[in-house]
Structures are given as C-alpha cells and as structure tokens.
Design an enzyme around this catalytic site. Structure first.
Site, PDB file in Angstrom:
ATOM      1  N   ARG A   1     -35.974 -28.120  -4.888  1.00 27.53           N
ATOM      2  CA  ARG A   1     -34.514 -28.223  -4.787  1.00 27.53           C
ATOM      3  C   ARG A   1     -33.870 -26.860  -4.499  1.00 27.53           C
ATOM      4  O   ARG A   1     -32.887 -26.780  -3.760  1.00 27.53           O
ATOM      5  CB  ARG A   1     -33.983 -28.812  -6.102  1.00 27.53           C
TER       6      ARG A   1
ATOM      7  N   HIS B   1     -31.221 -26.115  -1.611  1.00 27.64           N
ATOM      8  CA  HIS B   1     -29.893 -25.573  -1.883  1.00 27.64           C
ATOM      9  C   HIS B   1     -29.702 -24.191  -1.245  1.00 27.64           C
ATOM     10  O   HIS B   1     -28.573 -23.792  -0.965  1.00 27.64           O
ATOM     11  CB  HIS B   1     -29.630 -25.528  -3.391  1.00 27.64           C
TER      12      HIS B   1
ATOM     13  N   ASN C   1     -24.914 -26.435  -8.533  1.00 25.61           N
ATOM     14  CA  ASN C   1     -25.968 -25.597  -9.115  1.00 25.61           C
ATOM     15  C   ASN C   1     -25.767 -25.275 -10.592  1.00 25.61           C
ATOM     16  O   ASN C   1     -26.727 -25.030 -11.325  1.00 25.61           O
ATOM     17  CB  ASN C   1     -26.069 -24.280  -8.337  1.00 25.61           C
TER      18      ASN C   1
ATOM     19  N   HIS D   1     -36.723 -36.874  -4.201  1.00 27.88           N
ATOM     20  CA  HIS D   1     -36.412 -37.373  -5.548  1.00 27.88           C
ATOM     21  C   HIS D   1     -37.526 -38.251  -6.110  1.00 27.88           C
ATOM     22  O   HIS D   1     -37.343 -38.886  -7.140  1.00 27.88           O
ATOM     23  CB  HIS D   1     -35.075 -38.125  -5.549  1.00 27.88           C
TER      24      HIS D   1
END
Length: 296
Positions: free
Chosen positions: A31, A35, A60, A159
C-alpha cells in the site's frame, strides 16, 4: 554509473524479516508503494516527514504504516552501497517482495527512480482513492495517473491481503447514506459480525481482514467474496454491485473470481504500470540518505 549488486537480496531479507514479525506488513508495504506513486509519481514522497508530510493526509493518517521497515532496509542498503539506491526504488522492490512472500506472483522491478524533494499533502488528499468514493470517482483518480479500468480492478485485488479499520467501513453497517438501514450490498451475516467488531462509538482503529477466509494469502479469493456481497469496503463492493459496475468493472471481477491466472497476469502488468508513474530520472530529484528527510 554506480550500481548496487546486492540491492535485491538486501531488500528481500528486510521484507522477509518484517513479514515474519507481522504478516500484515506485506499489505502495508504494498500500500505504501501505491500511495507513493499516486502522489507526485513514484518518488518516495510518502516517506518524508514534516509539516506538509503526506503521512498526515486523510488516506494515510493512522493508517499508512511500514515506515520503520523501509528505514531499516535503507540503512542496510546505505551500508552496502551508499548514495546509490533511492527510497522510491526500495519501496518498489519491497512491494514486489511483499506480494511474492504472501504467495503471489513475482515480476522484474524496473529500477532507476530518484527521490523527490518535497511531499505534497494536498495532492495526497485529492489524488488517493478513498473507501467512500463512488466508482466513477475511483476510475477518474486512476485515469488521472494514466491507469485504466483494468488497472482499477486488478490493483484493488491487492486487498486479497491486509486489514481494514472500522472507521473505513462502519458507515455501511447501520444508517448507510441516510437510508436508516445497512448497505444492501453487504451480506447480512457479515453485517452482524462487523457490528460486534465495530460497535457505535467503538475504536475506529480496530481492524478486520479485507479478504475474509483468505486473510494473508495472495490469491483471487477477494473477487469471490465480492460476488457473495462480502467485500468489506464500499470501494471494493461497488466494483461488483454498483450500477456503474455493469459496463465497467463487474465483468473483470467475474473473470478474476473464476480465473486466477487472468488476475495474476493483469495484477503484474498493472503493478509495473503503476511503478512507472512519472518517475524522476537522470538529474531530476536526488538519492536521499534518509528516507524521511531531504539531504541537508
């Protein structure tokens, strides 16, 4: 051209150690790379501390994690070949290793990114997809960085590992969008389970697996859950259940749920595409000595 012959072994060792300590870290590192790439390109900007830190952006705050793992890998890399490998490249390799060590595929990570000189908190607030976004908004946010609908669905398949915090889905459990009832696209027995996990006024940071019954294994089970109304986040379930999904994302969810190879192939392609978003190369950017700060 200075090189670092041991870079892949050093990062692999660091990721392995971290995952052995806490399996969830694989998803956290994957992740972080995502990001990073969605804000200013894959430039390590998500790792910077300071007033404008992307760590303080909505997507975040209290949720991005794994920074200490990247710090310790960076320390080992600097000891072996100082000033050669960027934090952005370390993050890209760590994401790949996290997928592989969770039972997923591997791929060759292109290297040569340099580190950005500033964070972009506003950019992070605007560009990162949110669990509360509509499907149209999510597709637009991906399009803004050059990614298409296939990339949306394939990368959402990340996910298949990791956890979601109550704060990201509890709005689906009671009075969803002012309807006075739970979200109709979530399985009723799952609603009961999640309500006991996330009571009203409970701790929004309590977490549950994103891919129920296949928590830590990188596989296509996440897509099977979506077909059974068992996606935890609204932004996951809308890939299958929303009106907009019929002509966009739903056919891909159906394909991936039945065909693991199709998912894996598309996921790898999408990861490589994502890892190539606006990299800094040549004389742009710097090789940071410390991933949290620009070189003094």
């Amino acid at each position: 051209m200075k090189t670092c012959p041991n870079i892949l072994q050093i990062v692999r060792r660091g990721v392995q150690t971290a995952i052995m300590t806490e399996m969830r870290m694989a998803a956290s590192l994957l992740r972080l790379h995502f990001h990073d790439c969605f804000v200013n390109g894959c430039d390590g900007s998500v790792l910077l501390d300071g007033n404008d830190s992307e760590k303080l952006a909505g997507a975040n705050l209290n949720s991005a994690r794994g920074f200490e793992v990247i710090d310790s890998i960076k320390t080992a890399v600097e000891a072996s070949c100082p000033g050669v490998v960027s934090c952005a490249d370390i993050l890209a390799i760590a994401a790949r290793d996290s997928v592989l060590l969770s039972g997923g595929p591997t791929w060759r990570v292109l290297l040569g990114r340099r580190d950005g000189l500033m964070a972009n908190q506003t950019g992070a607030n605007n560009a990162l997809p949110s669990p509360f976004d509509s499907l149209g908004t999510i597709i637009s946010k991906f399009a803004a960085v050059g990614l298409n609908v296939t990339d949306v669905v394939a990368l959402s398949g990340g996910h298949t590992i990791g956890l979601a915090r109550c704060a990201t889905f509890s709005n689906r459990l009671l009075n969803f969008s002012g309807t006075g009832a739970p979200d109709t696209t979530i399985d009723t027995s799952l609603v009961s389970d999640l309500r006991s996990l996330c009571p009203v006024n409970g701790d929004g940071n309590t977490a549950t697996p994103l891919d129920r019954n296949s928590t830590d294994l990188f596989d296509n089970h996440y897509f099977k859950n979506l077909r059974n109304k068992k996606g935890i986040l609204s932004s996951d379930q809308i890939l299958y259940s929303s009106k907009e999904a019929n002509s966009t994302t739903r056919p891909l969810v159906e394909t991936y749920s039945c065909n693991s190879n199709a998912f894996v192939m598309d996921f790898v392609n999408s990861m490589i595409k994502m890892g190539n978003i606006s990299p800094l190369t040549g004389t742009s950017g710097k090789i940071r000595n410390n991933c949290r700060a620009i070189n003094s």
